[in-house]
Motif scaffolding. Sequence first.
Motif: not given
Length: 747
Positions: A132-143
């Motif tokens: 299953l395709s998944l997109a993970l967004r990180y900001e300043n190293g945090a999920l």
Amino acid sequence: MGQEISVEALSEKEAAAELERLATALAAANTAYHTQDAPDISDAHYDALKRRNAAIEARFPELKRSDSPSDQVGAAPAEGFGKIRHAQRMMSLSNAFDDDDILSFDQSVRRYLALSEADPLAYTAEPKIDGLSLALRYENGALVQAATRGDGTVGENVTANARTIGDIPTHLTGAPKTLEIRGEVYMSHADFADLNARQAQRGGKAFANPRNAAAGSLRQLDPNITKDRPLRFFAYSWGVLSDALSDTQMGAIDRMKSLGFQTNPLTKRCATPAEMLAQYREIEAQRATLGYDIDGVVYKVDDLAFQDRLGFRSTTPRWAIAHKFPAELAWTRLEAIDIQVGRTGALSPVARLTPVTVGGVVVSNATLHNEDYIAGCDANGAPIREGKDIREGDWVKVYRAGDVIPKVADVDLSKRPETAKPFTFPTTCPECGSDAIREEGDAVRRCSGGLICPAQAVEKLKHFVSRSAFDIEGLGAKQVEQFYLDGWIREPADIFTLKDRYGGGLKALKNREGWGDKSAQNLFDAIDEKRTIALGRLLFALGLRHVGEVAANDLARHYGSWAALAEAIDAAKPAAEAYLATERALDEERRLASKEGRRANLSVIRKAMWKDVPGPVQAAWDDLTGIDGIGATVAVSLLTSFGQEAERASIDRLVAHLDIQDAERPQTEGSPVAGKTVVFTGTLTRMTRAEAKARAESLGAKVSGSVSSKTDLLVAGPGAGSKETKARELGIDIIDEDGWFDLIAGA
């Protein structure tokens, strides 16, 4: 599609009918796979359907449907999750099935980039994970968020669940400020077996395969359930970035690995197509021992600058392709043949099978396509499967080629029961008893009952409330079926008068089983909320034959408003009959010319058939069919539907309850071609035709394939022919390629 009639042998009418069948089957397959996590056909069958669809579209480009499977990505997000709009669309991949396809892919990339055979062009090759395709967004190293692909534009918010997966780091060191990692959630074979064993001990339902188990586990409303499931994650791509990971695909993968993500160790950089194919064979040889499911190998152009230049088609990148593994087969008993009636009235035969596991998926249903396929012949009477018909009780070979309904590929006559009788395809609708008519040249038999046919009416209503249409919260397929049976809803307009018609609509509804004060009020509030609707969504929701989501939005963008669209349809309506009469005359002329051994006088026939059609009608027709992606098939369907008194009255009753929003225009301030219709013809030397089209559309222009009175600008390269002649006759502005670049400079 195995032993079906070959694409080369299809007539134009047969091709149109086949494209409709494929669009319906593939749409159902996408929903089953992406939204319900319950595929009922194999990957190989799915790929075979898409491949046949693409081949027909290549041979008959003018028949490409607005809801073409070539333009679809995934399916709508499921209920129960918050929705996340992807900052960059999550695309699907084009498929390849043999070595020649890979050589063609390499050649097409080189042509687009204007590279010679001697110029270096490297690719990466990596296993295609079946998960299953998944997109993970990180900001300043945090999920900060995790989203499934959904329909490519909007996915499900599964952030809490993703945090429970060990392979997904929640904090990164040394990462770009904004980083979106994309990859695949999967489950190993060993973990899958353990999970099903635990499910059996608890009395729970076993999963069909590791992909379903992974998808179902990730999409749990309770993160604690996900935490209890052995999910894994491979990273292989990215979306939004504040800083580049590398200047190559392979370098970016290495960077993701250094950040703490699991990347596939079989990923390799290949300098030539020969090396790509060698890596494919290497991965294929290890497939059974990997411990997780893969269904092919993905190739990507390694140079990221080249990837940027290549860009994207409507749903797939030009710089990547999936080389799929061969399909799988199994034998089982065909217990019964059922006839289902769709929303367009098509009678579709479905094989009910003794359940059989094919490639890890339990298959109990299979498509039988149409009555000719059951009889063992094609539409022209030529034998398929060596002329063997299909009967209830037969021992049949099931071909699993994708997660759409599998196909019955062959019959073992040695195991046919003596009592088996040839199947008699019904000539009346099994739902309403109306005549089921098969038009000349059509492979499908259709119910003539229209709105009086409950199957068609219910399916149209289900489509109307579906996620890509009105998407009314609390009014799904089950509720529609029940309300229809009770006589509460018979047509779309009834939905918006439901509360008023029952005076105490709230009281009447809350007293029904399964409803209470809050759920009833929520439904009426949800209906009121959907009285405001975008023009494109409304057009798609009407469920008109051949008018899918893409065509609906194309029409909306072109005409802008409901009033303008309705006026244009009314103006062009008489042209539909002229077109159909012309097609009949052309078919007859082709038949006579072939019989008499002469060349068909097609242009003479066309001119004669259209000579009495008023100019304004022809202009309206040319404007409609000149919309990029809207051909004669879509236009005739649209005009015919609006031309039927009962259907038009039903649409008018619906529209009276709606606030239809005009189509959004692209933000193209300062563009010299915004809102203009541009046609490219002749040879382009500074840019490929595909790049020119993409650039024009990004500037807000409409790119058409034909010249008409609505054309604003013709860009003519060397070798321009009839289009330039027609443009001069119409007084349309004509510039060359250099003039085009001067015009858009700085835009």
